[in-house]
Write a protein that holds these residues in place. Structure first.
Motif, short mmCIF file in Angstrom:
data_model
loop_
_atom_site.label_atom_id
_atom_site.label_comp_id
_atom_site.label_asym_id
_atom_site.label_seq_id
_atom_site.Cartn_x
_atom_site.Cartn_y
_atom_site.Cartn_z
N GLY A 156 39.22 40.00 46.88
CA GLY A 156 37.95 40.03 47.59
C GLY A 156 37.35 41.40 47.76
O GLY A 156 36.21 41.52 48.22
N LEU A 157 38.09 42.46 47.41
CA LEU A 157 37.53 43.80 47.47
C LEU A 157 36.75 44.07 46.18
O LEU A 157 36.98 43.44 45.15
CB LEU A 157 38.64 44.84 47.63
N PRO A 158 35.81 45.02 46.21
CA PRO A 158 35.02 45.30 45.00
C PRO A 158 35.86 45.84 43.87
O PRO A 158 37.02 46.27 44.07
CB PRO A 158 34.00 46.33 45.48
N ILE A 196 36.97 44.63 56.32
CA ILE A 196 37.74 43.75 57.21
C ILE A 196 37.62 42.34 56.66
O ILE A 196 36.50 41.84 56.46
CB ILE A 196 37.20 43.78 58.65
N ARG A 197 38.74 41.65 56.40
CA ARG A 197 38.70 40.31 55.81
C ARG A 197 39.58 39.34 56.58
O ARG A 197 40.64 39.70 57.07
CB ARG A 197 39.16 40.36 54.35
N ALA A 198 39.08 38.11 56.67
CA ALA A 198 39.82 37.01 57.30
C ALA A 198 40.27 36.04 56.21
O ALA A 198 39.48 35.66 55.34
CB ALA A 198 38.95 36.30 58.32
N PHE A 199 41.55 35.65 56.26
CA PHE A 199 42.12 34.72 55.29
C PHE A 199 42.52 33.43 56.00
O PHE A 199 42.99 33.46 57.15
CB PHE A 199 43.36 35.33 54.63
N ASN A 200 42.38 32.30 55.32
CA ASN A 200 42.84 31.03 55.84
C ASN A 200 44.36 31.00 55.82
O ASN A 200 44.98 31.30 54.79
CB ASN A 200 42.27 29.88 55.02
N ILE A 201 44.99 30.64 56.94
CA ILE A 201 46.46 30.70 57.02
C ILE A 201 47.14 29.60 56.22
O ILE A 201 48.34 29.68 55.96
CB ILE A 201 46.94 30.66 58.48
N TYR A 202 46.39 28.56 55.81
CA TYR A 202 46.98 27.47 55.02
C TYR A 202 46.83 27.72 53.53
O TYR A 202 47.75 27.47 52.75
CB TYR A 202 46.32 26.14 55.39
N GLY A 204 45.24 30.73 52.06
CA GLY A 204 45.16 32.12 51.64
C GLY A 204 43.79 32.55 51.17
O GLY A 204 43.58 33.71 50.80
N LYS A 205 42.83 31.64 51.20
CA LYS A 205 41.48 31.97 50.73
C LYS A 205 40.73 32.79 51.78
O LYS A 205 40.93 32.64 52.98
CB LYS A 205 40.71 30.70 50.41
N ILE A 206 39.83 33.65 51.28
CA ILE A 206 39.04 34.49 52.18
C ILE A 206 37.98 33.65 52.88
O ILE A 206 37.25 32.89 52.23
CB ILE A 206 38.39 35.65 51.40
N ALA A 207 37.89 33.83 54.20
CA ALA A 207 36.90 33.10 54.99
C ALA A 207 35.66 33.95 55.26
O ALA A 207 34.55 33.44 55.27
CB ALA A 207 37.51 32.65 56.32
N TRP A 208 35.86 35.25 55.50
CA TRP A 208 34.72 36.15 55.68
C TRP A 208 35.14 37.59 55.44
O TRP A 208 36.33 37.93 55.47
CB TRP A 208 34.06 35.99 57.04
N THR A 209 34.13 38.45 55.20
CA THR A 209 34.33 39.88 54.97
C THR A 209 33.28 40.66 55.76
O THR A 209 32.11 40.28 55.80
CB THR A 209 34.19 40.23 53.48
N PHE A 210 33.73 41.74 56.40
CA PHE A 210 32.79 42.67 57.04
C PHE A 210 32.93 44.01 56.34
O PHE A 210 34.03 44.56 56.22
CB PHE A 210 33.10 42.83 58.53
N HIS A 282 32.25 38.44 65.63
CA HIS A 282 32.45 37.01 65.85
C HIS A 282 33.64 36.58 65.00
O HIS A 282 33.64 36.75 63.78
CB HIS A 282 31.19 36.25 65.45
N ALA A 283 34.67 36.05 65.65
CA ALA A 283 35.95 35.83 64.97
C ALA A 283 35.87 34.79 63.85
O ALA A 283 36.63 34.87 62.88
CB ALA A 283 37.01 35.41 65.99
N LYS A 284 34.98 33.83 63.96
CA LYS A 284 34.90 32.78 62.93
C LYS A 284 34.07 33.19 61.72
O LYS A 284 34.24 32.64 60.64
CB LYS A 284 34.32 31.50 63.54
N THR A 285 33.15 34.16 61.92
CA THR A 285 32.22 34.49 60.84
C THR A 285 32.26 35.95 60.42
O THR A 285 31.77 36.29 59.33
CB THR A 285 30.78 34.18 61.28
N GLY A 286 32.81 36.84 61.24
CA GLY A 286 32.80 38.26 60.94
C GLY A 286 31.48 38.94 61.27
O GLY A 286 31.30 40.13 60.96
#
Length: 688
Positions: A156-158, A196-202, A204-210, A282-286
């Motif tokens: 997910g990084l450039p 900053i990236r959030a991953f789904n714990i089930y 491993g997919k990225i949910a959002w990036t800041f 915002h924790a759900k969206t970044g």
């Protein structure tokens, strides 16, 4: 009858809530005690009246040894932690008996580790560049997560980041079905961007990036040069210290570090958002809710070193949920958790300009009116502030008189005294807190460091020597002699101590706190290895070396006397209790001892320390952290030392406390190696 059933239903829900609350009280279920990162436990079996009666309940010796910084978590009677070579393990928390251990110490060993995270019967932790999901019962990888149990943190990084050094040595923060990951990156011009990236714990997919280095159209883009986000010579602005989360409001608080290169920013002119910021996302969206930048255009490595504390304070008769952020420079910044409004005034003070061509420091820096700094500032010193224990006082006073030491003086070829030093002030151990009383407890360093800049030579061809100067000289010195007193070993004669294969492996993947250089081509890695082994030099035809900057810091050098002790007057370490309702200090004491001086009968000097305290409802402050290998327990209300216990090795980790089968334990990991201490390999639990 209906009323009877309603009563039973209410009672059932009450029992469930009580059991959940009880579980939360007896466990140490998250890094640093909970999502608020307050290092706080409601347990009170161990208290001021019996703390002197503690005995070792069990010990666990690991098969590897070295520096261990992990804060263990304990859930349902099982202790989970990480070893010196980054192997995850699980123990019976009542006996210390091993249940499982995961990881190969010869693979992906690129860092120290401060612990792991637990969610939904799975353990999430990092080794090398990989985030692993393990079954909490067996320690085996969960095949449905990412690629057979792991996700590469480059995901997910450039494109510019794909071959750069990336690891994570602080546990991720769990929010619902997401884990938000900190990153440790290079500190040089070759640093990857610190998204900053959030991953789904089930999955491993990225949910959002800041984006901490903003993209076009994003707020803050104008604070960097155009297109800085895609330049190969501007990166970092990463969170490496961990995060806190207000689960009720769904807000995650993210402290960030400096943009790379740490000490010269002529190629990143501007304020440099969102480096050195406390971010409320915002924790759900970044999505960014608010931010505050604590060092503008950082050229002093003033990373925010620890996750903030979520506390509640009383101001003008009103209860306010607050977030308090400690810093390396000895400040505590306190904000309303929702609005981001400072609870104490913050002044933008003017600072000096740079003498280095091309460098443009930001004209002001923030200074909180309260609380007062918990560590001395460089501008408070004079040549009379030399250690009374130094044998070469006149020489040290002469050195100090020639150094720049104004508040936020810019780096220079003359040399600048950095106090608090590059390791703080506050550090990654973080602050403990009583979250309801609004009291913050901080262990702090008082070590001065000397920051000196040197002009780089014009490089007409890439050689092993020029690559060494770009990647290695900051720590190991231009002459390869290192600075052992500051924790950076000499490389002279390394070919007589280590095999060529070992040297090549460490250059590629790193070890401990040293980053690896896997992002540069194997030919360049081989050239560095040849140079430090004094083999014939070889010119590199096609190297991925970073842009050669005009100036580079000459090394991480502590200001020491001829015996290797701090050159400044004592205390060299302190323990502080601050009432954040008022911004005033409750108490402040020297913390730690210097073993060399203790042998001479000199005590109460304070000393350098790493790792934080824990606080209990029964009124205890429990901390190791010092190089004299001692666990100390204080009365939190007064700072009075109640008990101390010798440890087999120094412990540079925050302890944990928990209860199993009605018995409370205090557990600490003893790993040493920092500050010249012996390496260790033990986890030790104390109980009554």
């Amino acid at each position: 009858m209906i009323k009877k059933y309603l009563v039973l239903i209410v009672l059932a829900f009450a029992i469930i809530a009580w059991r959940q609350q009880d579980s939360e009280n007896v466990d140490w279920a998250e890094y640093l005690g909970g999502p608020d990162r307050n290092h706080y436990s409601a347990l009170s079996q161990i208290n001021p009246s019996n703390v002197q009666d503690l005995k070792i309940a069990w010990t666990y010796s690991l098969p590897d040894s070295g520096q261990m910084q992990a804060n263990p978590i304990i859930i349902n009677g099982i202790l989970y932690s990480v070893s010196a070579s980054v192997q995850a393990f699980a123990l019976d928390a009542a006996t210390g008996k091993e249940i499982w251990r995961f990881g190969d110490p010869l693979k992906n060993w690129a860092s120290t580790s401060r612990g792991l995270a637990y969610a939904k019967d799975r353990i999430l932790y990092t080794a090398g560049p990989n985030l692993w999901a393990l079954d909490a019962k067996t320690g085996k990888p969960i095949e449905s997560f990412g690629d057979h149990g792991k996700v590469d943190l480059h995901t997910g990084l450039p494109k510019i980041a794909q071959n750069k050094f990336i690891i994570s040595n602080t546990p991720g923060t769990i929010v619902g079905d997401l884990i938000v990951m900190p990153l440790r990156l290079s500190e040089g011009a070759d640093a990857a961007p610190g998204d900053i990236r959030a991953f789904n714990i089930y999955t491993g997919k990225i949910a959002w990036t800041f984006h901490t280095i903003p993209y076009p159209g994003e707020k803050g883009y104008e604070t960097f040069p155009k297109d800085a986000y895609q330049n190969t010579y501007t990166g970092a602005a990463n969170n490496w210290a961990g995060m806190s989360v207000d689960k009720k409001r769904g807000i995650i608080y993210v402290p960030t570090g400096s943009a790379g290169y740490d000490f010269w920013g002529g190629n990143r002119k501007g304020q440099n958002l969102y480096a050195n910021c406390l971010l409320a996302l915002h924790a759900k969206t970044g999505k960014l809710l608010w931010h505050f930048q604590m060092t503008h255009h950082d050229i002093w490595d003033r990373d925010l070193p620890a996750a903030p504390n979520l506390i509640t304070v009383t101001r003008k008769g009103k209860r306010i949920d607050a977030v308090a952020q400690i810093t390396k420079q000895g400040f505590v910044f306190v904000f309303d958790r929702v609005s981001g409004k400072p609870l104490f005034d913050i002044i933008e003070n003017l600072v000096g300009k740079s003498s280095l061509p091309g460098e443009h420091p930001w004209p002001t820096q923030p200074y909180p009116v309260l609380p007062k700094p918990y560590a001395r500032q460089s501008n408070e010193l004079s040549p009379s502030d030399i250690s009374p224990y130094a044998k070469n006082k006149d020489e040290l006073a002469s050195i100090l008189s020639k150094l720049k030491r104004g508040w936020y003086d810019a780096p220079s070829e003359q040399g600048t005294l950095i106090l608090p030093g590059f390791d703080g002030g506050g550090e990654w151990g973080g602050a403990g807190a009583d979250p309801e009383k609004g009291i913050l407890y901080i262990n702090s360093n008082e070590m001065g460091w000397i920051q000196k800049m040197a002009k780089n030579k014009d490089v007409k061809s890439i050689t092993g020597e020029s690559l060494y100067q770009s990647y290695c000289a900051n720590c190991h010195g231009a002459d390869r002699k290192g600075n052992p007193a500051s924790g950076y070993p000499s490389l002279v004669g390394i070919d007589q101590k280590r095999s060529k294969a070992y040297i090549s492996q460490i250059i590629k993947q790193g070890k401990g706190m040293m980053p690896g250089f896997g992002q540069i081509e194997s030919e360049s890695q081989a050239a560095i290895a040849a140079y430090i082994q004094c083999l014939p030099p070889k010119e590199i035809s096609n190297s991925s070396s970073p842009q050669v900057l005009p100036y580079q810091m000459t090394g991480y050098n502590k200001f020491l006397d001829e015996d290797g002790l701090p050159a400044l007057s004592t205390p060299w370490g302190t323990l502080n209790a601050i009432d954040l309702n008022t911004g005033k200090y409750l108490w402040k004491i020297p913390f730690g001892q210097e073993p060399l001086l203790v042998k001479q009968g000199i005590t109460n000097t304070g000393g350098e320390n790493y790792g934080g305290p824990i606080i209990t409802k029964s009124g205890l402050l429990i901390i190791a952290a010092t190089k004299d290998a001692t666990l100390r327990i204080y009365q939190a209300s007064t700072g009075k030392l109640l008990a101390s216990y010798a440890l087999p090795f120094a412990s540079f980790a925050t302890p944990s406390t928990y209860m199993v089968n009605g018995k409370q334990y205090i557990v600490v990991t003893c790993g040493g190696t920092k500050l010249g201490t012996a390496k260790g390999n033990q986890v030790i639990a104390f109980g009554l």
